[in-house]
Design a protein around this motif. Structure first.
Motif, short mmCIF file in Angstrom:
data_model
loop_
_atom_site.label_atom_id
_atom_site.label_comp_id
_atom_site.label_asym_id
_atom_site.label_seq_id
_atom_site.Cartn_x
_atom_site.Cartn_y
_atom_site.Cartn_z
N LEU A 95 0.81 -1.22 0.00
CA LEU A 95 0.00 0.00 0.00
C LEU A 95 0.84 1.27 0.00
CD1 LEU A 95 -2.81 -1.10 2.48
CD2 LEU A 95 -2.92 -0.98 -0.02
N ALA A 96 2.00 1.22 0.64
CA ALA A 96 2.87 2.41 0.63
C ALA A 96 3.36 2.70 -0.78
CB ALA A 96 4.04 2.21 1.59
N ARG A 97 3.76 1.65 -1.51
CA ARG A 97 4.21 1.85 -2.90
C ARG A 97 3.05 2.30 -3.79
NH1 ARG A 97 9.16 0.21 -4.57
NH2 ARG A 97 10.43 -0.91 -3.02
N GLU A 127 3.22 5.81 -5.79
CA GLU A 127 3.14 5.82 -7.24
C GLU A 127 1.94 6.63 -7.74
OE1 GLU A 127 3.23 1.80 -8.61
OE2 GLU A 127 5.27 1.42 -7.85
N ALA A 128 0.93 6.77 -6.86
CA ALA A 128 -0.23 7.58 -7.22
C ALA A 128 -0.05 9.05 -6.85
CB ALA A 128 -1.48 7.03 -6.53
N ALA A 156 4.66 -2.87 -6.27
CA ALA A 156 3.39 -2.46 -5.68
C ALA A 156 2.39 -3.61 -5.61
CB ALA A 156 2.80 -1.30 -6.47
N TYR A 157 2.54 -4.60 -6.51
CA TYR A 157 1.56 -5.69 -6.59
C TYR A 157 2.27 -6.99 -6.91
CZ TYR A 157 -2.27 -8.60 -8.35
OH TYR A 157 -3.16 -9.61 -8.56
N GLU A 158 1.76 -8.08 -6.32
CA GLU A 158 2.30 -9.40 -6.64
C GLU A 158 1.17 -10.43 -6.62
OE1 GLU A 158 5.10 -12.79 -4.52
OE2 GLU A 158 5.70 -10.69 -4.30
N GLY A 178 -8.66 11.58 2.46
CA GLY A 178 -9.60 11.31 1.38
C GLY A 178 -8.93 10.78 0.13
N LYS A 179 -7.78 11.33 -0.22
CA LYS A 179 -7.06 10.88 -1.41
C LYS A 179 -6.56 9.45 -1.25
CE LYS A 179 -5.28 15.57 -2.29
NZ LYS A 179 -4.04 16.37 -2.34
N VAL A 180 -5.97 9.16 -0.07
CA VAL A 180 -5.44 7.82 0.17
C VAL A 180 -6.58 6.80 0.20
CG1 VAL A 180 -4.25 6.36 1.85
CG2 VAL A 180 -3.36 8.64 1.34
N GLU A 181 -7.66 7.17 0.84
CA GLU A 181 -8.81 6.26 0.90
C GLU A 181 -9.31 5.94 -0.51
OE1 GLU A 181 -13.38 6.09 2.63
OE2 GLU A 181 -11.95 7.54 3.46
#
Length: 373
Positions: A231-233, A237-238, A326-328, A275-278
């Motif tokens: 989630l941090a990555r 990245e966003a 970020a994803y696996e 709000g942005k992170v959510e």
């Protein structure tokens, strides 16, 4: 808990969700439930060992005892550390209650971290992971912490101590969930492991004596998982970096789960980013819900100061952790816990002692010992 109570044998069967309990490999344990008291109960969130282990041993919610994960993040020092120190437990444990009544107690555990948590008040401790020469000479080598054999060894030690040490009036036995991480309930290796647990319980009850009361539950269940998000990555990245991401599963036993868990706690650089992170997290496949810290604390009985600014909940297939990407996509056979989907658990009491509450009292695993004072 006093001289009126018979000997107590309390078992925390690590990873033994309802699917393992009902797998057909534990007829003796099931018979205790059928002839005594059986309840299908919920676990404590997050569904990781330290939280539920301490909740069961204290008979209390995390907002009372203070243990909220396997690790914790200190905002003041910007450090993360294991949540294994006995000083962090703010409610009396079963061992401290026993000591207050002058009763001898014993902790039998596969995991070193349980011995660190419960070192106060316990009369005798046997740790399979750190078995010294004396234990190995008497009982043989326990096997690796990443094995099934270590669980079977632990029950053998507990049975011998209960048979030869009558002054031990309260015993707490905590196994390891490595076999559940490796094998689903119906797999042959799992069936063999569960049958060995069942035989160990039978031997311990025979050694404890005809008047002993057996209380058993689990800390969490186990599910196969498909995906993991860092989630941090993802947030970085966003374009909305966070201060810290905590996997509540983070502990010593990385081969079990790679320190991934079915929920994640996000500490924000600024609450204005909430709000942005959510929104970013809600857009990820497998994210069921994102809730603010105050709501998480209220809903799951957590101390507010130990909860991230946002709590992210995964579905049955999804994990969160620290990775190089970020994803696996997780490999076949990866099994783990930590979400709301690993909280369907058995609770067994045998026999139905007059000191036990009505069966309706038992709705969560932590209720196993909540009535003991």
């Amino acid at each position: 808990m006093n001289g009126r109570w018979p000997r107590l044998v309390v078992a925390l069967l690590d990873g033994l969700g309802m699917d393992y309990y009902r797998s057909g490999a534990m007829p003796y344990l099931e018979s205790l439930g059928e002839n005594g008291l059986f309840r299908r109960v919920g676990g404590v969130f997050p569904s990781v060992t330290n939280v539920n282990n301490v909740s069961v041993c204290c008979g209390a919610w995390p907002d009372s005892h203070g243990i909220t994960a396997n690790s914790y993040y200190d905002r003041r020092t910007d450090r993360v550390d294991y949540m294994n120190a006995a000083e962090l437990i703010q409610a009396p444990t079963l061992f401290r209650k026993a000591a207050a009544h002058g009763l001898g107690s014993a902790l039998f555990t596969c995991k070193r971290k349980s011995a660190e948590l419960f070192r106060v008040g316990v009369s005798l401790t046997a740790v399979a992971e750190d078995a010294g020469p004396e234990l190995c000479e008497r009982y043989g080598e326990p096997g690796s912490i990443y094995s099934s054999e270590i669980n079977h060894w632990l029950w053998k030690v507990a049975a011998d101590v209960l048979k030869t040490r009558p002054e031990i009036r309260v015993a707490y036995i905590h196994t390891t969930d490595y076999p559940m991480h490796r094998w689903a309930p119906a797999e042959p290796e799992s069936q063999a492991h569960l049958a060995g647990l069942d035989e160990g319980i039978r031997q311990v009850m025979a050694a404890a004596g005809p008047d002993a009361v057996f209380l058993a539950t689990a800390d969490h269940g186990m599910n196969a998982k498909k995906r993991c998000w860092d989630l941090a990555r993802v947030c970085a990245e966003a374009g909305v970096p966070v201060r810290f991401f905590l996997s509540p599963e983070r502990d010593y036993y990385v081969p079990h789960h790679r320190n991934f868990t079915g929920c994640g706690w996000l500490y924000l650089e600024s609450l204005s980013d909430s709000g942005k992170v959510e929104k970013i997290c809600r857009g990820l496949e497998g994210v069921e819900e994102v809730i603010p810290s105050a709501e998480a604390a209220r809903r799951y009985h957590l101390p507010l100061e130990q909860v991230g600014d946002l709590v992210v909940l995964g579905d049955r297939d999804t994990m969160f952790g620290v990775m190089d990407t970020a994803y696996e996509e997780l490999p076949p056979g990866y099994r783990a816990h930590g979400s709301l989907h690993e909280m369907d658990l058995p609770l067994v009491a045998y026999p139905v002692h007059p000191g036990l509450p009505d069966e309706r009292f038992f709705s969560h695993n932590k209720d196993l010992t909540a009535f003991l004072r």
